[in-house]
Design a protein around this motif. Sequence first.
Motif, PDB file in Angstrom:
ATOM      1  N   GLU A 149      14.127 -55.239  -1.427  1.00 14.08           N
ATOM      2  CA  GLU A 149      13.405 -57.034  -1.486  1.00 14.08           C
ATOM      3  C   GLU A 149      14.691 -58.952  -0.691  1.00 14.08           C
ATOM      4  O   GLU A 149      15.449 -58.261  -1.123  1.00 14.08           O
TER       5      GLU A 149
ATOM      6  N   LEU B 263      19.356 -52.102   0.953  1.00 17.34           N
ATOM      7  CA  LEU B 263      18.271 -53.317   0.832  1.00 17.34           C
ATOM      8  C   LEU B 263      17.966 -52.443   2.232  1.00 17.34           C
ATOM      9  O   LEU B 263      16.240 -52.902   1.687  1.00 17.34           O
TER      10      LEU B 263
ATOM     11  N   TRP C 134      21.582 -60.520   1.853  1.00 12.54           N
ATOM     12  CA  TRP C 134      22.647 -62.105   2.843  1.00 12.54           C
ATOM     13  C   TRP C 134      22.827 -61.881   3.324  1.00 12.54           C
ATOM     14  O   TRP C 134      23.720 -63.197   3.683  1.00 12.54           O
TER      15      TRP C 134
ATOM     16  N   ASP D 204      16.721 -60.745  -1.808  1.00 10.41           N
ATOM     17  CA  ASP D 204      18.687 -60.010  -2.002  1.00 10.41           C
ATOM     18  C   ASP D 204      19.192 -60.368  -0.577  1.00 10.41           C
ATOM     19  O   ASP D 204      20.367 -59.762  -0.869  1.00 10.41           O
TER      20      ASP D 204
END
Length: 57
Positions: free
Chosen positions: A40, A24, A45, A43
């Motif tokens: 993003e 990411l 975690w 997105d």
Amino acid sequence: MSIRINEDRCIGCGRCTEACPGNLILLQDGAAGRKAKIREVRDCWGCTACMKECPVS
């Protein structure tokens, strides 16, 4: 939970991009040089793998 990259502290080493299991984070060229950026935020975690590898926290 997601992380936030402090662009003022980022040295553009790329360690976070290698550590992110979700792929990411990317390095982006800008006026202040190469800096890490999250593709993003939603997105993320929140695993903090990138933070553990960052030499400037």
